[in-house]
Design an enzyme around this catalytic site. Structure first.
Site, mmCIF file in Angstrom:
data_model
loop_
_atom_site.group_PDB
_atom_site.id
_atom_site.type_symbol
_atom_site.label_atom_id
_atom_site.label_comp_id
_atom_site.label_asym_id
_atom_site.label_seq_id
_atom_site.Cartn_x
_atom_site.Cartn_y
_atom_site.Cartn_z
ATOM 1 N N THR A 38 0.874 -1.178 0.000
ATOM 2 C CA THR A 38 0.000 0.000 0.000
ATOM 3 C C THR A 38 0.906 1.222 0.000
ATOM 4 O O THR A 38 1.602 1.489 0.985
ATOM 5 C CB THR A 38 -0.911 0.032 1.240
ATOM 6 N N LYS A 87 -7.389 1.658 -3.427
ATOM 7 C CA LYS A 87 -7.089 1.274 -2.038
ATOM 8 C C LYS A 87 -7.353 2.466 -1.107
ATOM 9 O O LYS A 87 -7.804 2.301 0.025
ATOM 10 C CB LYS A 87 -5.636 0.793 -1.934
ATOM 11 N N LYS A 120 -0.316 5.428 8.196
ATOM 12 C CA LYS A 120 0.450 5.554 6.932
ATOM 13 C C LYS A 120 -0.534 5.665 5.759
ATOM 14 O O LYS A 120 -0.416 6.541 4.913
ATOM 15 C CB LYS A 120 1.355 4.337 6.745
HETATM 16 P P1 NAP Z 1 5.129 -6.466 7.701
HETATM 17 O O1 NAP Z 1 4.679 -7.719 8.348
HETATM 18 O O2 NAP Z 1 5.704 -5.388 8.545
HETATM 19 O O3 NAP Z 1 6.192 -6.889 6.565
HETATM 20 C C1 NAP Z 1 6.880 -5.938 5.806
HETATM 21 C C2 NAP Z 1 7.816 -6.665 4.877
HETATM 22 O O4 NAP Z 1 8.515 -5.723 4.076
HETATM 23 C C3 NAP Z 1 8.876 -7.493 5.589
HETATM 24 O O5 NAP Z 1 9.184 -8.619 4.808
HETATM 25 C C4 NAP Z 1 10.060 -6.528 5.629
HETATM 26 O O6 NAP Z 1 11.326 -7.175 5.752
HETATM 27 C C5 NAP Z 1 9.928 -5.884 4.275
HETATM 28 N N1 NAP Z 1 10.571 -4.560 4.217
HETATM 29 C C6 NAP Z 1 10.138 -3.426 4.834
HETATM 30 N N2 NAP Z 1 10.965 -2.416 4.551
HETATM 31 C C7 NAP Z 1 11.923 -2.912 3.733
HETATM 32 C C8 NAP Z 1 13.045 -2.347 3.091
HETATM 33 N N3 NAP Z 1 13.340 -1.038 3.236
HETATM 34 N N4 NAP Z 1 13.808 -3.145 2.321
HETATM 35 C C9 NAP Z 1 13.517 -4.454 2.174
HETATM 36 N N5 NAP Z 1 12.452 -5.048 2.758
HETATM 37 C C10 NAP Z 1 11.668 -4.282 3.528
HETATM 38 O O7 NAP Z 1 3.950 -5.780 6.851
HETATM 39 P P2 NAP Z 1 2.630 -6.448 6.236
HETATM 40 O O8 NAP Z 1 1.566 -6.467 7.264
HETATM 41 O O9 NAP Z 1 2.993 -7.702 5.505
HETATM 42 O O10 NAP Z 1 2.209 -5.300 5.191
HETATM 43 C C11 NAP Z 1 2.903 -5.140 3.961
HETATM 44 C C12 NAP Z 1 2.137 -4.134 3.104
HETATM 45 O O11 NAP Z 1 0.805 -4.595 2.904
HETATM 46 C C13 NAP Z 1 2.036 -2.731 3.745
HETATM 47 O O12 NAP Z 1 2.104 -1.750 2.750
HETATM 48 C C14 NAP Z 1 0.650 -2.758 4.384
HETATM 49 O O13 NAP Z 1 0.083 -1.467 4.495
HETATM 50 C C15 NAP Z 1 -0.113 -3.607 3.371
HETATM 51 N N6 NAP Z 1 -1.296 -4.301 3.927
HETATM 52 C C16 NAP Z 1 -1.229 -4.964 5.107
HETATM 53 C C17 NAP Z 1 -2.355 -5.597 5.609
HETATM 54 C C18 NAP Z 1 -2.330 -6.320 6.931
HETATM 55 O O14 NAP Z 1 -3.407 -6.661 7.444
HETATM 56 N N7 NAP Z 1 -1.178 -6.597 7.518
HETATM 57 C C19 NAP Z 1 -3.546 -5.556 4.884
HETATM 58 C C20 NAP Z 1 -3.591 -4.892 3.661
HETATM 59 C C21 NAP Z 1 -2.452 -4.259 3.176
HETATM 60 P P3 NAP Z 1 11.911 -7.603 7.201
HETATM 61 O O15 NAP Z 1 11.323 -8.959 7.495
HETATM 62 O O16 NAP Z 1 13.371 -7.628 7.025
HETATM 63 O O17 NAP Z 1 11.452 -6.553 8.185
#
Ligand code: NAP
Length: 289
Positions: free
Chosen positions: A98, A173, A241
């Site tokens: 997102t 979104k 965010k």
């Molecule tokens: P998360 O669990 O915090 O995972 C983030 C991922 O991105 C991890 O693999 C992290 O690696 C990687 N990452 C972050 N910054 C990075 C960087 N600078 N370089 C390389 N890798 C990086 O987040 P999530 O919940 O999966 O969400 C991911 C996206 O989906 C976000 O944009 C969020 O808004 C969106 N989203 C989430 C949900 C939800 O319910 N969680 C629902 C809809 C949309 P590390 O493991 O090394 O930290």
């Protein structure tokens, strides 16, 4: 069967990449900044892990990403170790992060100069949607590469649609998040009021959820809200965010988002209460404190 890379094995990416392997039957290579997660994924799903986004992307038909925000996305795509340095001509980059519509357009243009395609494809449905392979995927980009990517995306989606040119997935979104913000606050206020009025909250929701007030949030969150449980689902930090992205876009396109702006400020109070990782239904905790 296609050759697919997945960058970012977080809460969402880990199970999504798993579905590409198990449900889609694709040959999957993963990259994660923290390598231990990629190793765990390979042990569970028998794919391959790569040390950099560039190495993961080399030779793939599709490269999917799901990282945190615009800056994270820049880090995994651009630069000498970024995926864009490795993606072959004719491949499709699909971004599930997102992020802003601006970066979606920027990456789409950059991909065009390098001879591959780019689809912005943020998702809705949360952790459960990712784990159950039942996400809603909102796409922006060109029709031909979207057509090629759709069947690959469907390994973890129940709804996937192209909504317009580059950036349109991110804009859709934003609509999704705008719709959720005010609704969760209204639900929180309703439950808060029911309690103050001495009503049986269970009985109230059982009744009004069969009428015009019904919503996904009501069906899925009223019980946990009422029990003061906010430790699952989509985190407040992520929501802020997303709302910041919505409000910045509204400044550009002239839309009026008074409730969204107010709810964003309510979430800033929840953060102050220690709720940065609480889920979005914690607006209720703010009313009950
Ligand atoms: P998360 O669990 O915090 O995972 C983030 C991922 O991105 C991890 O693999 C992290 O690696 C990687 N990452 C972050 N910054 C990075 C960087 N600078 N370089 C390389 N890798 C990086 O987040 P999530 O919940 O999966 O969400 C991911 C996206 O989906 C976000 O944009 C969020 O808004 C969106 N989203 C989430 C949900 C939800 O319910 N969680 C629902 C809809 C949309 P590390 O493991 O090394 O930290």
């Amino acid at each position: 069967m296609a050759k697919v890379a997945f960058l970012g094995l977080g809460v969402m990416g880990y199970p999504m990449a798993g579905h590409l392997k198990n449900k889609g039957g694709h040959e999957v290579t993963v990259y994660n900044r923290t390598a231990a997660k990629a190793e765990k994924w390979v042990a569970q799903f028998q794919g391959r892990a790569a040390a950099t986004p560039r190495l993961a992307a080399e030779g793939q038909d599709f490269v999917m990403a799901c990282v945190g925000n615009d800056d994270d996305l820049r880090q995994v795509t651009l630069g000498p170790d970024g995926a864009f340095a490795g993606i072959k001509k004719g491949a499709v980059f699909v971004d599930h992060t997102t992020a802003s519509a601006e970066i979606a357009r920027e990456l789409h243009a950059e991909a065009g100069t390098r001879g591959f395609d780019c689809i912005d494809a943020p998702v809705s449905g949360g952790q459960a949607g990712a784990e159950n392979g039942a996400l809603t995927v909102m796409c922006g980009g060109d029709a031909a590469p979207y057509g090629r990517a759709e069947s690959v995306i469907m390994a973890y989606a129940r709804m996937c649609k192209l909504l317009g040119p580059a950036g349109s997935g991110q804009l859709t979104k934003m609509v999704n998040q705008i719709c959720i913000g005010g609704l969760v606050q209204a639900l929180a206020e309703g439950i808060h009021f029911a309690k103050r009025a001495g009503l049986d909250v269970e009985a109230v929701i059982e009744t009004i959820s069969k009428g015009a007030a019904q919503s996904w949030q009501m069906e899925n969150r009223y019980k946990t809200m009422n029990a003061g449980k906010f430790d699952f689902g989509f985190a407040v930090d992520w929501m802020r965010k997303d709302l910041a992205i919505c409000l910045a876009e509204a400044r550009r396109n002239g839309a009026h988002l008074p409730v969204t702006a107010l709810v964003d400020q309510f979430y800033s109070e929840v953060q102050k209460m220690g709720g940065r990782r609480w889920d979005t239904s914690s607006l209720f905790a703010r009313l009950e404190r």
